[in-house]
Design a protein around this motif. Structure first.
Motif, mmCIF file in Angstrom:
data_model
loop_
_atom_site.group_PDB
_atom_site.id
_atom_site.type_symbol
_atom_site.label_atom_id
_atom_site.label_comp_id
_atom_site.label_asym_id
_atom_site.label_seq_id
_atom_site.Cartn_x
_atom_site.Cartn_y
_atom_site.Cartn_z
ATOM 1 N N MET A 1 0.841 -1.197 0.000
ATOM 2 C CA MET A 1 0.000 0.000 0.000
ATOM 3 C C MET A 1 0.874 1.244 0.000
ATOM 4 O O MET A 1 1.820 1.347 0.744
ATOM 5 N N GLU A 2 0.560 2.219 -0.883
ATOM 6 C CA GLU A 2 1.340 3.436 -0.945
ATOM 7 C C GLU A 2 0.942 4.349 0.211
ATOM 8 O O GLU A 2 -0.183 4.343 0.694
ATOM 9 N N SER A 90 5.686 2.730 12.381
ATOM 10 C CA SER A 90 6.781 1.783 12.175
ATOM 11 C C SER A 90 6.848 1.464 10.689
ATOM 12 O O SER A 90 6.183 0.547 10.206
ATOM 13 N N PRO A 91 7.626 2.244 9.924
ATOM 14 C CA PRO A 91 7.685 2.017 8.476
ATOM 15 C C PRO A 91 8.479 0.760 8.123
ATOM 16 O O PRO A 91 9.455 0.417 8.786
ATOM 17 N N GLN A 92 8.023 0.077 7.101
ATOM 18 C CA GLN A 92 8.708 -1.105 6.603
ATOM 19 C C GLN A 92 8.664 -1.109 5.083
ATOM 20 O O GLN A 92 7.742 -0.559 4.479
ATOM 21 N N ILE A 93 9.661 -1.746 4.476
ATOM 22 C CA ILE A 93 9.647 -1.938 3.033
ATOM 23 C C ILE A 93 8.896 -3.236 2.758
ATOM 24 O O ILE A 93 9.194 -4.273 3.343
ATOM 25 N N SER A 94 7.923 -3.151 1.878
ATOM 26 C CA SER A 94 7.094 -4.322 1.593
ATOM 27 C C SER A 94 6.970 -4.535 0.098
ATOM 28 O O SER A 94 7.092 -3.600 -0.692
ATOM 29 N N GLY A 95 6.724 -5.774 -0.279
ATOM 30 C CA GLY A 95 6.514 -6.096 -1.685
ATOM 31 C C GLY A 95 5.370 -7.061 -1.874
ATOM 32 O O GLY A 95 5.167 -7.598 -2.960
ATOM 33 N N HIS A 96 4.591 -7.288 -0.817
ATOM 34 C CA HIS A 96 3.525 -8.283 -0.902
ATOM 35 C C HIS A 96 2.424 -7.812 -1.850
ATOM 36 O O HIS A 96 2.033 -6.653 -1.882
ATOM 37 N N ASP A 97 1.945 -8.754 -2.638
ATOM 38 C CA ASP A 97 0.821 -8.527 -3.571
ATOM 39 C C ASP A 97 1.136 -7.554 -4.695
ATOM 40 O O ASP A 97 0.231 -7.161 -5.433
ATOM 41 N N HIS A 98 2.376 -7.133 -4.822
ATOM 42 C CA HIS A 98 2.751 -6.239 -5.911
ATOM 43 C C HIS A 98 3.973 -6.816 -6.630
ATOM 44 O O HIS A 98 5.077 -6.836 -6.077
ATOM 45 N N GLY A 103 7.682 -11.177 -12.219
ATOM 46 C CA GLY A 103 7.405 -11.821 -10.945
ATOM 47 C C GLY A 103 8.212 -11.305 -9.778
ATOM 48 O O GLY A 103 8.177 -11.885 -8.693
ATOM 49 N N ARG A 104 8.938 -10.214 -9.963
ATOM 50 C CA ARG A 104 9.730 -9.647 -8.882
ATOM 51 C C ARG A 104 8.881 -8.664 -8.081
ATOM 52 O O ARG A 104 8.037 -7.961 -8.645
ATOM 53 N N PRO A 105 9.077 -8.584 -6.777
ATOM 54 C CA PRO A 105 8.275 -7.681 -5.932
ATOM 55 C C PRO A 105 8.487 -6.221 -6.330
ATOM 56 O O PRO A 105 9.598 -5.802 -6.654
ATOM 57 N N ARG A 106 7.411 -5.468 -6.320
ATOM 58 C CA ARG A 106 7.485 -4.018 -6.490
ATOM 59 C C ARG A 106 7.589 -3.409 -5.083
ATOM 60 O O ARG A 106 6.597 -3.296 -4.382
ATOM 61 N N TRP A 107 8.785 -3.080 -4.687
ATOM 62 C CA TRP A 107 9.002 -2.624 -3.317
ATOM 63 C C TRP A 107 8.367 -1.263 -3.096
ATOM 64 O O TRP A 107 8.423 -0.371 -3.938
ATOM 65 N N HIS A 108 7.748 -1.099 -1.931
ATOM 66 C CA HIS A 108 7.131 0.165 -1.570
ATOM 67 C C HIS A 108 7.125 0.283 -0.046
ATOM 68 O O HIS A 108 7.321 -0.695 0.669
ATOM 69 N N MET A 109 6.912 1.521 0.428
ATOM 70 C CA MET A 109 6.862 1.750 1.861
ATOM 71 C C MET A 109 5.505 1.337 2.414
ATOM 72 O O MET A 109 4.469 1.584 1.820
ATOM 73 N N HIS A 110 5.553 0.702 3.567
ATOM 74 C CA HIS A 110 4.349 0.199 4.226
ATOM 75 C C HIS A 110 4.441 0.567 5.699
ATOM 76 O O HIS A 110 5.521 0.528 6.293
ATOM 77 N N LEU A 111 3.317 0.949 6.293
ATOM 78 C CA LEU A 111 3.300 1.269 7.706
ATOM 79 C C LEU A 111 2.820 0.045 8.483
ATOM 80 O O LEU A 111 1.690 -0.404 8.318
ATOM 81 N N ALA A 112 3.694 -0.485 9.305
ATOM 82 C CA ALA A 112 3.356 -1.688 10.060
ATOM 83 C C ALA A 112 2.296 -1.382 11.102
ATOM 84 O O ALA A 112 2.231 -0.284 11.653
ATOM 85 N N GLU A 113 1.444 -2.360 11.373
ATOM 86 C CA GLU A 113 0.376 -2.177 12.348
ATOM 87 C C GLU A 113 0.952 -2.110 13.762
ATOM 88 O O GLU A 113 1.823 -2.883 14.126
ATOM 89 N N HIS A 114 0.445 -1.176 14.537
ATOM 90 C CA HIS A 114 0.909 -0.985 15.902
ATOM 91 C C HIS A 114 0.413 -2.134 16.779
ATOM 92 O O HIS A 114 -0.769 -2.465 16.765
ATOM 93 N N PRO A 115 1.272 -2.737 17.561
ATOM 94 C CA PRO A 115 0.874 -3.919 18.324
ATOM 95 C C PRO A 115 0.109 -3.656 19.612
ATOM 96 O O PRO A 115 -0.489 -4.557 20.173
ATOM 97 N N SER A 116 0.109 -2.413 20.134
ATOM 98 C CA SER A 116 -0.441 -2.182 21.468
ATOM 99 C C SER A 116 -1.962 -2.240 21.509
ATOM 100 O O SER A 116 -2.543 -3.023 22.264
ATOM 101 N N ASN A 117 -2.635 -1.418 20.735
ATOM 102 C CA ASN A 117 -4.098 -1.449 20.709
ATOM 103 C C ASN A 117 -4.603 -0.884 19.385
ATOM 104 O O ASN A 117 -3.846 -0.279 18.621
ATOM 105 N N ALA A 118 -5.872 -1.075 19.135
ATOM 106 C CA ALA A 118 -6.447 -0.689 17.841
ATOM 107 C C ALA A 118 -6.378 0.810 17.600
ATOM 108 O O ALA A 118 -6.089 1.260 16.489
#
Length: 209
Positions: A1-2, A90-98, A103-118
């Motif tokens: 996700m961008e 918590s930014p992460q580099i992700s390539g899932h679903d892209h 067939g190579r991942p299209r790398w993009h920045m992804h914001l990781a979900e916060h583990p503490s609470n919704a």
């Protein structure tokens, strides 16, 4: 996700309330979970306690839009910065679903979900997405619908910075209201002109020998 797409999180949350109509759809944990959309894992962490916490974050996000709409860009940035400090991402580099054609991942920045609470997770994503949109396109791209009494938040993505309404429905309603107002004014002016003409004619008749 961008990163740009994360700004929709802020808009969705702000628009769960219509202050001028005293309407609020954020009244249950189910309503909180619906805000996450496809992020079902994050939604499952939501509890009844998040309803109140989400409302607090919503008020602060709306304050950002209010400041931007009023032309107070510094205040809008200050308010958004306070959210970013309280809810870090918590930014992460992700390539899932892209993937590219090979067939190579299209790398993009992804914001990781916060583990503490919704609430913390959602607020971090919403604030960062809004911050990205603001710095990329300008504070004046954060708007509030001008079709009273709506005042829903929106992100202006028009090429000429001309957007004034949150939806086509509100734009149509505002245009119809403006048209009717013009017609009423024309009618009033016409009636006033007619009355003036009649008065002038009566004065001339009385003055004639």
């Amino acid at each position: 996700m961008e990163l740009a797409s994360y700004s929709d999180y802020a808009v969705r949350l702000v628009n769960t309330e219509e202050p001028t109509r005293s309407k609020d759809s954020l009244t249950s944990v189910e309503a909180v979970r619906e805000l996450f959309g496809a992020s079902t894992q994050a939604a499952r962490r939501a509890t009844d306690a998040d309803v109140t916490r989400f409302r607090s974050v919503r008020a602060r996000l709306r304050a950002v839009f209010n400041a931007a709409d009023a032309g107070d860009h510094t205040q809008a940035v200050d308010l958004l910065n306070s959210l970013l400090l309280e809810f870090p991402v918590s930014p992460q580099i992700s390539g899932h679903d892209h993937f590219d054609d090979e067939g190579r991942p299209r790398w993009h920045m992804h914001l990781a979900e916060h583990p503490s609470n919704a609430t913390a997770g959602y607020a971090a994503i919403a604030a960062m997405g809004l911050a990205f949109h603001l710095t990329e396109f300008g504070v004046d791209r954060l708007g509030l619908c001008q079709a009273a009494p709506c005042r829903n938040a929106y992100l202006d993505t028009s090429t000429n910075r001309s957007r004034r309404y949150c939806s086509d429905r509100c734009a149509t309603r505002a245009n119809v209201a403006a048209y009717r107002a013009r017609k009423r004014l024309e009618t009033e002016r016409s009636q006033s002109t007619g009355r003036t003409a009649d008065t002038n004619q009566a004065v001339r008749e009385r003055s004639e020998p």
